[in-house]
Scaffold this active site. Sequence first.
Site, mmCIF file in Angstrom:
data_model
loop_
_atom_site.group_PDB
_atom_site.id
_atom_site.type_symbol
_atom_site.label_atom_id
_atom_site.label_comp_id
_atom_site.label_asym_id
_atom_site.label_seq_id
_atom_site.Cartn_x
_atom_site.Cartn_y
_atom_site.Cartn_z
ATOM 1 C CB SER A 135 45.077 40.420 36.619
ATOM 2 O OG SER A 135 44.553 39.941 35.417
ATOM 3 C CB SER A 145 54.199 41.079 45.767
ATOM 4 O OG SER A 145 53.066 41.842 45.396
ATOM 5 C CB ALA A 153 48.912 35.297 44.349
ATOM 6 C CG HIS A 154 47.887 40.181 43.597
ATOM 7 N ND1 HIS A 154 47.357 39.390 44.588
ATOM 8 C CD2 HIS A 154 48.430 41.243 44.227
ATOM 9 C CE1 HIS A 154 47.573 39.962 45.766
ATOM 10 N NE2 HIS A 154 48.223 41.090 45.577
ATOM 11 C CG ASN A 155 51.243 42.639 41.967
ATOM 12 O OD1 ASN A 155 50.648 42.865 40.914
ATOM 13 N ND2 ASN A 155 51.009 43.334 43.066
#
Length: 358
Positions: free
Chosen positions: A239, A280, A260-262
Amino acid sequence: MPYRIDELAEKLGATFEGDGSITIAGAAEPQAAGADDLALAMSPTYAAHLAEGQAKAAVVWPGADWQALGLKAAVFAPRGRLAMAGLTALLDPGPGMEAGIHPSAIIDPTAEVADGVAIGPFSIIGARVRVAAGVQIGAQVSVGPDSVLGADTTVHDGVRIGRRVRIGARVIIQPNAVLGADGLSFVTASPAYVEVSRQTLGLGEVTVPEDATWHRIHSLGGVEIADDVEIGACTTIDSGTIRATRIGRGTKLDNLIHIAHNVVVGEDCLFAAQVGIAGSSVVGDRVVAGGKVGISDNITIGNDVVLGGASVILSSVPTGRVMLGYPATKMDVQLESYKALRRLPRVLKKLAGGKAAD
């Protein structure tokens, strides 16, 4: 179901010669083909094994002398793997999930489940989940609160879908994938040495914070999967922190991948097994990554980039670049560097006045 050769050629958009009334019920490699199989002999190398099998018909390359190969019919495929895509789609019976909700499944009363959906044994559909028409959910699947599954999506056994995950139409999720787990996002009260070392490139003094406790930054953003995405077995997509982690339309992810996240992944990308993308980073459209590619955090990969297997990407990559190695550089530069490295012992021996090594 069995297909006549003439019917099959029409469905594949291909041409055929020979006896179009021959029926086939499956596909096989030439040496293993039975009398009811269509042999895949799309190059002379494969065709050389036709005599070892019993195939009457085969997919062959344009201009092939199919009669000399002992066949009674041939389907001509200018692009063999594309013909395989169409052929396997026709012959695939699908996951075999029948419409209906198994008695052992648990459906929250606030969930909205369309008619004709298949939900397998011991699956759990959480609060306020929306499941569209044509969705197939296997056994022991869990779908967290406020998630959405788009029309004709297939979720295989053991998949875990967390809270606030939005999945588009015609998505395929292979067994034991996990969508919507929390991301690895933590912070210390004062800068930890890992933060300092990133700024100093490890040349500064080691700093130890008074309080080294890691404080969780919670994952509120969820995951968004666009239409026609495929997600491999045991792949994980975390998430986002505030905004969603996103996978673009038509992208295909192999097994054992971690997003991974973002992270934002564009449209029509293709990632092989064990690709890892750190938090990110942004990946453009039509990017292809070989197995074990690693992409660092907070960088951008342009459209139409090709990343060779096991490459490690430490900085942003412009559109259209082909990269290889660790750290990854342009493929031609990497190959020249590798050749030079292999020559280095011989060069050093010459410089030392010794005899060149073989």
